[in-house]
Design a protein around this motif. Sequence first.
Motif, PDB file in Angstrom:
ATOM      1  N   ALA A  96      13.065   8.286   2.786  1.00  0.00           N
ATOM      2  CA  ALA A  96      12.320   7.556   3.803  1.00  0.00           C
ATOM      3  C   ALA A  96      11.607   8.479   4.780  1.00  0.00           C
ATOM      4  O   ALA A  96      10.868   8.013   5.642  1.00  0.00           O
ATOM      5  N   GLY A  97      11.828   9.783   4.638  1.00  0.00           N
ATOM      6  CA  GLY A  97      11.187  10.742   5.522  1.00  0.00           C
ATOM      7  C   GLY A  97      12.139  11.315   6.546  1.00  0.00           C
ATOM      8  O   GLY A  97      13.259  10.824   6.743  1.00  0.00           O
ATOM      9  N   GLY A  98      11.696  12.364   7.217  1.00  0.00           N
ATOM     10  CA  GLY A  98      12.510  13.048   8.214  1.00  0.00           C
ATOM     11  C   GLY A  98      12.218  14.530   8.179  1.00  0.00           C
ATOM     12  O   GLY A  98      11.266  14.982   7.532  1.00  0.00           O
ATOM     13  N   ASP A 156       0.832  -1.194   0.000  1.00  0.00           N
ATOM     14  CA  ASP A 156       0.000   0.000   0.000  1.00  0.00           C
ATOM     15  C   ASP A 156       0.875   1.254   0.000  1.00  0.00           C
ATOM     16  O   ASP A 156       2.006   1.231   0.515  1.00  0.00           O
ATOM     17  N   PRO A 157       0.374   2.352  -0.554  1.00  0.00           N
ATOM     18  CA  PRO A 157       1.151   3.593  -0.498  1.00  0.00           C
ATOM     19  C   PRO A 157       1.341   4.042   0.945  1.00  0.00           C
ATOM     20  O   PRO A 157       0.489   3.793   1.805  1.00  0.00           O
ATOM     21  N   VAL A 158       2.470   4.683   1.199  1.00  0.00           N
ATOM     22  CA  VAL A 158       2.762   5.177   2.541  1.00  0.00           C
ATOM     23  C   VAL A 158       3.037   6.678   2.470  1.00  0.00           C
ATOM     24  O   VAL A 158       3.592   7.175   1.491  1.00  0.00           O
ATOM     25  N   ARG A 159       2.609   7.378   3.501  1.00  0.00           N
ATOM     26  CA  ARG A 159       2.891   8.804   3.583  1.00  0.00           C
ATOM     27  C   ARG A 159       4.325   8.990   4.064  1.00  0.00           C
ATOM     28  O   ARG A 159       4.731   8.419   5.075  1.00  0.00           O
ATOM     29  N   VAL A 160       5.095   9.792   3.329  1.00  0.00           N
ATOM     30  CA  VAL A 160       6.478  10.058   3.710  1.00  0.00           C
ATOM     31  C   VAL A 160       6.469  11.026   4.890  1.00  0.00           C
ATOM     32  O   VAL A 160       5.923  12.130   4.777  1.00  0.00           O
ATOM     33  N   PRO A 161       7.040  10.664   6.038  1.00  0.00           N
ATOM     34  CA  PRO A 161       7.029  11.586   7.187  1.00  0.00           C
ATOM     35  C   PRO A 161       7.792  12.873   6.873  1.00  0.00           C
ATOM     36  O   PRO A 161       8.932  12.831   6.399  1.00  0.00           O
ATOM     37  N   LEU A 162       7.146  13.992   7.116  1.00  0.00           N
ATOM     38  CA  LEU A 162       7.769  15.304   6.951  1.00  0.00           C
ATOM     39  C   LEU A 162       7.795  15.956   8.332  1.00  0.00           C
ATOM     40  O   LEU A 162       6.951  16.796   8.664  1.00  0.00           O
ATOM     41  N   ASP A 163       8.758  15.575   9.132  1.00  0.00           N
ATOM     42  CA  ASP A 163       8.788  15.956  10.538  1.00  0.00           C
ATOM     43  C   ASP A 163       8.889  17.470  10.693  1.00  0.00           C
ATOM     44  O   ASP A 163       9.807  18.111  10.154  1.00  0.00           O
ATOM     45  N   GLY A 164       7.930  18.038  11.415  1.00  0.00           N
ATOM     46  CA  GLY A 164       7.950  19.472  11.690  1.00  0.00           C
ATOM     47  C   GLY A 164       7.430  20.352  10.575  1.00  0.00           C
ATOM     48  O   GLY A 164       7.354  21.576  10.741  1.00  0.00           O
ATOM     49  N   PHE A 165       7.055  19.761   9.456  1.00  0.00           N
ATOM     50  CA  PHE A 165       6.586  20.573   8.325  1.00  0.00           C
ATOM     51  C   PHE A 165       5.135  20.975   8.544  1.00  0.00           C
ATOM     52  O   PHE A 165       4.293  20.143   8.879  1.00  0.00           O
ATOM     53  N   GLN A 166       4.837  22.263   8.337  1.00  0.00           N
ATOM     54  CA  GLN A 166       3.491  22.788   8.431  1.00  0.00           C
ATOM     55  C   GLN A 166       3.152  23.499   7.126  1.00  0.00           C
ATOM     56  O   GLN A 166       3.741  24.534   6.813  1.00  0.00           O
TER      57      GLN A 166
END
Length: 611
Positions: free
Chosen positions: A516-518, A471-481
């Motif tokens: 992988a996100g961050g 399944d598709p996964v949301r890439v974590p965008l830590d702290g992004f608003q």
Amino acid sequence: MSAVRVRPWENRVRGRLSGACRSLAAVPFLTAAACGSNVEEASDVVLARHVHTDLYDAYPGIPSPAGDRVVFADYAADRRSLTVYDAATGVGRAVTRTQGGRSRVTWSPDGSRVVYVERHADRHGVWTLDPTTGQESRIVDPGDARIDYPRLLPDGTVTALRYAGADTAWVAYAPGPADAMSVVVDRAGGWIAPVRSPDGRAVAYLRAAGGRADLTVTEIATGETRTLAADLQLGWDRRVEWSPTGGALHLAAAGIDDSLFVAWRVPLDGGPAERLEHNGRDVLAVTPLADGRVALSVYHTRTAVGLVPVTGGEPTDVTTAGSTSAFLPSWHPAGEALGFITFSWRRVRMPIDFDLGTLDLDAEGAPTGTIRTLLSEEGEDYGAAWSPDGRWLAFHSHLEQSDDIWLVPVGGSERPTRLTHFGPGADTGEPDWSPDGRTLAFSSHGPPLEGNPGSVYSVAVDPATGFAAADPVRVPLDGFQGYAMGARFSPDGERLAFYGRSFEDGRVTVYTVPAAGGPPTAVVSFANGEPYSAPEWGADGASLFYSRNDGVGPFQVWRVDIPTGATEQVTTGVLGALQPSLSPDGGTLAVTMREAAIEVVALANRSTGAN
């Protein structure tokens, strides 16, 4: 019909609509127009021409009653700005500077002020603007209710649709600080763009009917209602205008079989509806002027794919062919072809018939042959992306009522395979392949209804079968608003680049983030960015190409050096450029060349008069 309450400013005559008017009731609009017309165009005058900054949203210019000034609403830095042109000189001046959601723009009856709805929650209401000083004033504060389609009357009264929960009413706000409101029509559900007749006896409006609309007139005193035309298709900016003496209604609409929005004059005396076309272009609004002329707001746009060296210059158009436009280019992995969206820029069908086209290139990168259809499915096909091995084509589509990423073998006869299942309304963007051909990245507002304003996603793909491996996964965008838009893999596949639009001020920032996100890293920020594709990586992975216009002039492609943040403009030319895509050899950018403008044209007095 709903009960009608009469305000003191209304004329209390109890007469009925003419019997001749009834002969047009419930007649499809195209049939009504077929009654005939003796309109001839001559000595037309361009009052103003405005180049819009947004790729898709082009709202009409509205002339003042005297035709001496024209106001345009346009998006810049995610705020609706207003620009006013002087018809005598053709010179425009941006008259708003603050962020806002200005829409439903009209003029005061004496032409001294611009009138509009402000959509932002902390400023919601009816506002006026002094086009000379730029001073804005709120003249109606509706409180917790929502308000739309305002009209300012000569005595200072404001009429508008008022939405309070499930109830919709057409109301009048008396002038003064108390915002004294009275209900004129208490059941106005389904009404669009109501406007009072010059004598105050009637209200004309569009009434939603199964995805289309009817043109309707109601006598305020008696509630008697007549439908003058039916089965209208409307544009984004809906409005109806009375002629100065109240003898006819004017609007822009498309009939059942129309491929363009055209201008219509519908007399109330039962005479034939008159169809006003202008040079095969969409007409977005019709405004009768005080001197008897009629002004049309005409949509002019074209897009093409151009090629430009990464060192810079003016792109060379390689795709112009008849009335077909091309935009959002991509490259075949061997550099032997360009892919892009093909479409005829007509507002009636946009964007339901986007197709994917391709143009072959020779060894020197020059186009050969003509544009061929690469993929034509039902609805919107968007963003051709060849897999690195050339076997698969990933794309966004509304196939089967979806709003998702699909995959199809190149050159095969198989039906496309759906890789994501966000469903209608997800506003999924175009996909981009990882260098190893095992992952697709994209942005999406989906799944809908979960409070997602726009995120970056990835989906694993089995390169042998073309099916999603997970399944598709949301890439974590830590702290992004903010709103995340577009996603593009770096040449080594380790990072993603995307556009982020700020919740606070609408500014656009180019970000990079580990695949992988961050925590995203901001690279460069600017006032007005093109949010419909993604930043493009340079061949060395140390720079990014992006498009911007800072709220004025055409979009251009810029390059930013990631380590230092230094920027330089890459493309030049009056058409501008956006949506950059780098060739596999790293030497050429394919870009969208785009011009979108609105011309407001005052037609000469017609032989039938403008009553």
